[in-house]
Design an enzyme around this catalytic site. Structure first.
Site, PDB file in Angstrom:
ATOM      1  N   CYS A   1      51.826  13.562   0.060  1.00 47.40           N
ATOM      2  CA  CYS A   1      53.010  12.725   0.250  1.00 47.40           C
ATOM      3  C   CYS A   1      52.783  11.440  -0.522  1.00 47.40           C
ATOM      4  O   CYS A   1      51.641  11.096  -0.839  1.00 47.40           O
ATOM      5  CB  CYS A   1      53.206  12.408   1.735  1.00 47.40           C
TER       6      CYS A   1
ATOM      7  N   LYS B   1      60.022  18.774   9.749  1.00 46.36           N
ATOM      8  CA  LYS B   1      59.426  17.502  10.125  1.00 46.36           C
ATOM      9  C   LYS B   1      60.527  16.537  10.546  1.00 46.36           C
ATOM     10  O   LYS B   1      61.409  16.200   9.748  1.00 46.36           O
ATOM     11  CB  LYS B   1      58.642  16.941   8.948  1.00 46.36           C
TER      12      LYS B   1
ATOM     13  N   GLU C   1      65.600  24.674   7.103  1.00 49.65           N
ATOM     14  CA  GLU C   1      64.407  24.116   6.445  1.00 49.65           C
ATOM     15  C   GLU C   1      63.284  25.145   6.376  1.00 49.65           C
ATOM     16  O   GLU C   1      62.630  25.296   5.343  1.00 49.65           O
ATOM     17  CB  GLU C   1      63.914  22.872   7.207  1.00 49.65           C
TER      18      GLU C   1
ATOM     19  N   LYS D   1      56.732  19.661  13.272  1.00 49.84           N
ATOM     20  CA  LYS D   1      56.093  18.386  13.592  1.00 49.84           C
ATOM     21  C   LYS D   1      57.139  17.393  14.068  1.00 49.84           C
ATOM     22  O   LYS D   1      58.179  17.281  13.419  1.00 49.84           O
ATOM     23  CB  LYS D   1      55.427  17.886  12.320  1.00 49.84           C
TER      24      LYS D   1
ATOM     25  N   SER E   1      50.111  11.739  16.088  1.00 47.44           N
ATOM     26  CA  SER E   1      49.369  10.584  16.586  1.00 47.44           C
ATOM     27  C   SER E   1      49.920  10.048  17.906  1.00 47.44           C
ATOM     28  O   SER E   1      49.159   9.689  18.803  1.00 47.44           O
ATOM     29  CB  SER E   1      49.372   9.492  15.522  1.00 47.44           C
TER      30      SER E   1
END
Ligand code: PBG
Length: 327
Positions: A122, A198, A236, A251, A277
């Protein structure tokens, strides 16, 4: 249908052996992937305020850490590069001398085929804007131009030893661009693990602090998915599969179990989920405050993600799970 007293669901819950015998779901160690943050310099082991127990390592320390991880049996590792220099063109993302290429070469030199190590792909850690793609002065993210840069970086990473590449930018068509570039460079055996589904999630907060990658203005809603949508996840995932993704990822994980459970029956590729996270931090800080049993809550989350249909899980709990023999 038979009823109580003939039917007594508790019968099969009476002993641990019986419970194990009938359990439908098992987390498998060899399907867990540990995230690592890589910084410049030497001797760096930096704690991260938002992610207790997770550190940023310079390449030399990362090589040692992965060696220690390997002793525990941990084989799968994803790398996030956190370069010091950022610019408008994200030039630090690729090239032989890039942080990630150096890390990959050193890890491969030390451990070869004993580890499966691959970078997150990324631009957000490499751009001054903190955006996942190149941006015009009026703030538009340039899709196709970004794809070309990602494709070049994917080739550099694979040539430096990456066992897979994992694009997380959410540009349209990037899997195709990456697949074509890898194939053109003769790297047809390098798999693509796509962050296919995502969401634009507030659960990435602790990561952005860890990676200093929060966008300097605006947000990621023009490329990451809207949390209100489920049908779009199918689009997607199927698109990325058609473009050549070998593994499809959803995600975050726990807040999106419905998406995982749905995709499980729609795609033939292995399905991965990223316990991000914010999912990790909520459990870790709750445990620190004495409000949760870390191991029990972490295992319940990982089991739920597996039960929903994820076969592979990226988790910040991986090392602790191995080190403390949770399973
Ligand atoms: C890079 C990237 C992000 C995460 C993985 N890859 C941050 C983001 O999209 O903002 C988040 C991982 C986590 O929260 O643990 N685009």
């Amino acid at each position: 249908m038979q009823e109580f007293p003939t039917i007594r669901p508790r019968r099969l819950r009476m002993t641990p052996i019986l419970r194990d015998l009938v359990a439908e779901t098992a987390i498998k160690k060899q399907k867990l992937i540990q995230p690592h943050f890589v910084v410049e310099g030497t001797g760096q082991v930096q704690e991260i305020r938002t992610l207790p127990g997770i550190v940023r390592n310079s390449v030399d320390e990362l090589v040692k850490q992965i060696g220690a991880d390997l002793e525990l049996g941990m084989r799968n590792h994803i790398l996030f590069g956190l370069p010091e220099a950022k610019d408008e063109h994200a030039s630090g993302v690729s090239g032989d001398k890039s942080l990630i290429c150096r890390a990959l070469r050193e890890i491969k030199k030390a451990y070869g085929k004993d580890v499966n190590v691959f970078p997150d792909l990324c631009l957000c850690a490499y751009t001054t804007s903190g955006h996942c793609g190149l941006v015009t002065p009026d703030g538009e993210i340039l899709n196709d131009e970004t794809n070309a840069i990602l494709a070049r970086a994917a080739v550099d990473y694979a040539q430096a030893g990456a066992d897979m590449v994992a694009p997380s930018d959410m540009m349209d068509g990037r899997v195709r661009a990456i697949r074509q570039a890898l194939d053109a460079a003769g790297l047809h055996n390098t798999p693509i693990m796509s962050y296919a589904v995502k969401y634009a999630s507030a659960f990435y907060g602790p990561f952005r602090e860890a990676a200093h990658s929060a966008p300097s203005s605006g947000d990621r809603k023009s490329h990451q998915m809207d949390m209100r949508n489920a049908k779009e996840a199918i689009l997607e995932a199927l698109q990325d599969a058609a473009e050549g993704a070998d593994i499809l990822m959803v995600k975050p994980a726990l807040p999106y179990l419905d998406i995982i459970a749905d995709l499980k029956h729609r795609v033939t590729q292995p399905l991965a989920a990223y316990q991000v996270s914010g999912e990790y931090a909520s459990i870790a800080f709750a445990a620190q405050a004495g409000a949760a049993d870390l191991q029990a809550v972490a295992l319940e989350s990982l089991t739920a993600i597996t039960r929903a249909g994820a076969e592979i899980i990226l988790s910040y709990f991986t090392r602790q799970l191995f080190a403390e023999n949770w399973i």
